[in-house]
Scaffold this active site. Sequence first.
Site, PDB file in Angstrom:
ATOM      1  N   LYS A  22      -7.584 -11.061 -12.541  1.00 51.59           N
ATOM      2  CA  LYS A  22      -5.986 -10.291 -12.630  1.00 51.59           C
ATOM      3  C   LYS A  22      -5.188 -11.232 -11.622  1.00 51.59           C
ATOM      4  O   LYS A  22      -4.223 -11.351 -12.131  1.00 51.59           O
ATOM      5  CB  LYS A  22      -6.340  -8.744 -11.939  1.00 51.59           C
ATOM      6  N   ASN A  23      -5.787 -11.595 -10.776  1.00 54.08           N
ATOM      7  CA  ASN A  23      -4.608 -12.285 -10.021  1.00 54.08           C
ATOM      8  C   ASN A  23      -4.435 -13.669 -10.160  1.00 54.08           C
ATOM      9  O   ASN A  23      -3.564 -14.426  -9.407  1.00 54.08           O
ATOM     10  CB  ASN A  23      -4.955 -12.244  -8.325  1.00 54.08           C
ATOM     11  N   ARG A  93       4.003  -5.531  -7.640  1.00 52.89           N
ATOM     12  CA  ARG A  93       4.614  -6.647  -6.802  1.00 52.89           C
ATOM     13  C   ARG A  93       4.655  -7.786  -7.383  1.00 52.89           C
ATOM     14  O   ARG A  93       5.760  -8.707  -7.382  1.00 52.89           O
ATOM     15  CB  ARG A  93       4.219  -6.910  -5.579  1.00 52.89           C
ATOM     16  N   CYS A 117       4.639  -1.340   0.156  1.00 55.58           N
ATOM     17  CA  CYS A 117       3.918  -0.878  -0.609  1.00 55.58           C
ATOM     18  C   CYS A 117       2.557  -0.279   0.169  1.00 55.58           C
ATOM     19  O   CYS A 117       2.537  -0.550   1.501  1.00 55.58           O
ATOM     20  CB  CYS A 117       3.258  -1.877  -1.613  1.00 55.58           C
ATOM     21  N   ARG A 122       5.106  -6.383   3.229  1.00 55.33           N
ATOM     22  CA  ARG A 122       5.100  -7.228   2.333  1.00 55.33           C
ATOM     23  C   ARG A 122       6.269  -8.017   1.785  1.00 55.33           C
ATOM     24  O   ARG A 122       6.852  -7.878   0.794  1.00 55.33           O
ATOM     25  CB  ARG A 122       4.213  -7.017   0.861  1.00 55.33           C
ATOM     26  N   ASP A 307      -9.110  -8.909   0.211  1.00 57.94           N
ATOM     27  CA  ASP A 307      -9.304  -8.109  -1.105  1.00 57.94           C
ATOM     28  C   ASP A 307     -10.797  -7.592  -1.352  1.00 57.94           C
ATOM     29  O   ASP A 307     -11.089  -6.875  -2.130  1.00 57.94           O
ATOM     30  CB  ASP A 307      -8.898  -8.885  -2.422  1.00 57.94           C
ATOM     31  N   ILE A 329      -4.494  -9.956   7.372  1.00 53.96           N
ATOM     32  CA  ILE A 329      -3.573 -10.297   6.456  1.00 53.96           C
ATOM     33  C   ILE A 329      -2.667  -9.146   6.317  1.00 53.96           C
ATOM     34  O   ILE A 329      -1.258  -9.473   6.299  1.00 53.96           O
ATOM     35  CB  ILE A 329      -4.204 -10.604   4.945  1.00 53.96           C
ATOM     36  N   ARG A 400      -5.823  -0.547 -12.144  1.00 52.67           N
ATOM     37  CA  ARG A 400      -5.061  -1.816 -12.176  1.00 52.67           C
ATOM     38  C   ARG A 400      -5.876  -2.868 -11.859  1.00 52.67           C
ATOM     39  O   ARG A 400      -5.282  -3.904 -12.151  1.00 52.67           O
ATOM     40  CB  ARG A 400      -4.269  -1.523 -10.850  1.00 52.67           C
TER      41      ARG A 400
END
Length: 420
Positions: A22-23, A93, A117, A122, A307, A329, A400
């Site tokens: 996804k990223n 985002r 969020c 962020r 993540d 983070i 998502r």
Amino acid sequence: MDKLSITGGQSLSGRLRVSGAKNSTLPILAGTLLAKEPVLVGNAPHLQDVTTMIELLGHLGADVVIDEKLNVEVSAKDLCQLRAPYELVKTMRASFLVLGPMVARYGQAEVSLPGGCAIGSRPVDQHLKGLEALGAKVVVEDGYVKAEAPNGLTGTDVYMDLVTVGGTENLMMAACLASGETRLHNCAREPEIVDLGDFLNTLGAQVSGHGTSTITIVGVSELKGGHYRVMPDRVEAGTYLIAAAATGGEVFLTGADPHTLGAVLEKLQMAGAEISSDDDHISLRMSNTRPQAVDIETSPYPGFPTDMQAQFMAMNAVADGTSTIRENIFENRFMHVQEMNRLGANIELHGHSMAVVHGVQNLRAAPVMATDLRASSSLVIAALVAEGTTVIDRIYHIDRGYETIEEKLQQLGGSVQRVR
Ligand code: EPZ
């Protein structure tokens, strides 16, 4: 609203194919806006966030066709819109990543500010500071970032104040069409950045050093079309490995890249997992059923990824011993703690960035609520371990980022149903 109903107690075991990342897919799709010719993106996962990005590209005037093999072809010959509206940016985002490509190619763009969020505030200050360094005039007005560079962007040295994945990506893409050479300093080194750089080079860009903290981009006048296959999803792979370890199981992942998961595999071994891998598979077996507690601390790549913090915490919740988890983070990425404690975990929060997890022998089913994407997958892992049937509400978060999660878990023997 969909929910997941999970009856815990089974050890996960079997083979699974890892989906495309996804990223990587999201910045790569944003990057297709730089090219005048059609670009074919292969191995894109079928996920809500990818659909949102495709919708945004369509809104801007790109033609998007998805074939039966889920290859996404984007033709962004001429855009009819240079404005990414609030409605599309607020839901995801990563939509903000169209800013760099649009300013670079068209000399202007308006993109809604993404806002805060669930996992933290962020900001996007580094994206904007970098675009200004490249010569864009940037103002923030009425909730929109308005950037202009009527004579094009100009390459220069850009120093980012902190390591940001999205900031590095936006500036890398913008610099591809700038005149002259850009050197981006203090870059994120995530594998998805390497994937994006390789993708841009496939289209004729001249990017080098991606994967290190200094990326050099020699601007070219235009990018052509091409075909690129997105890398495997390291977070999805890591999630299934942790799920197998937490349930005392055994899993063989195909299409997975172990080189992108070094820190996670090391921690899993410390927890008692036996791991073997080659270039495109990873297998994990728990040598004794209960994991050992392992401390983790998140940091930019190649450190332990934020993540996967929540998923690892779910395993530590049932591990032998006490562990400390530090989140460095994001300032609000412990929302799963309260829900895990509802399942019988014993986790104490110390401020926003530290949790102490006292491993317990068993978790017990309870209704819980998903609060963000990775928190949701951590609750899935906890539910797979818990005695009884747990119903996880607000599961739209998980859609998502995880392709057909219930089918993949069923394939491994998990008792998981989607219910309304
Ligand atoms: C990417 O988000 C990922 N998203 C996130 O994945 C991931 O958690 C994050 O990188 C960190 O690895 C995508 O790739 C689409 P950052 P991004 O900019 O780019 C601060 C998931 O679950 N910051 O590296 O938004 C920021 O507030 C997700 O798949 C600034 O202060 O993350 C954060 O504290 C969620 N100013 C830190 O830097 C800026 O201009 C890292 O953020 C930019 C960032």
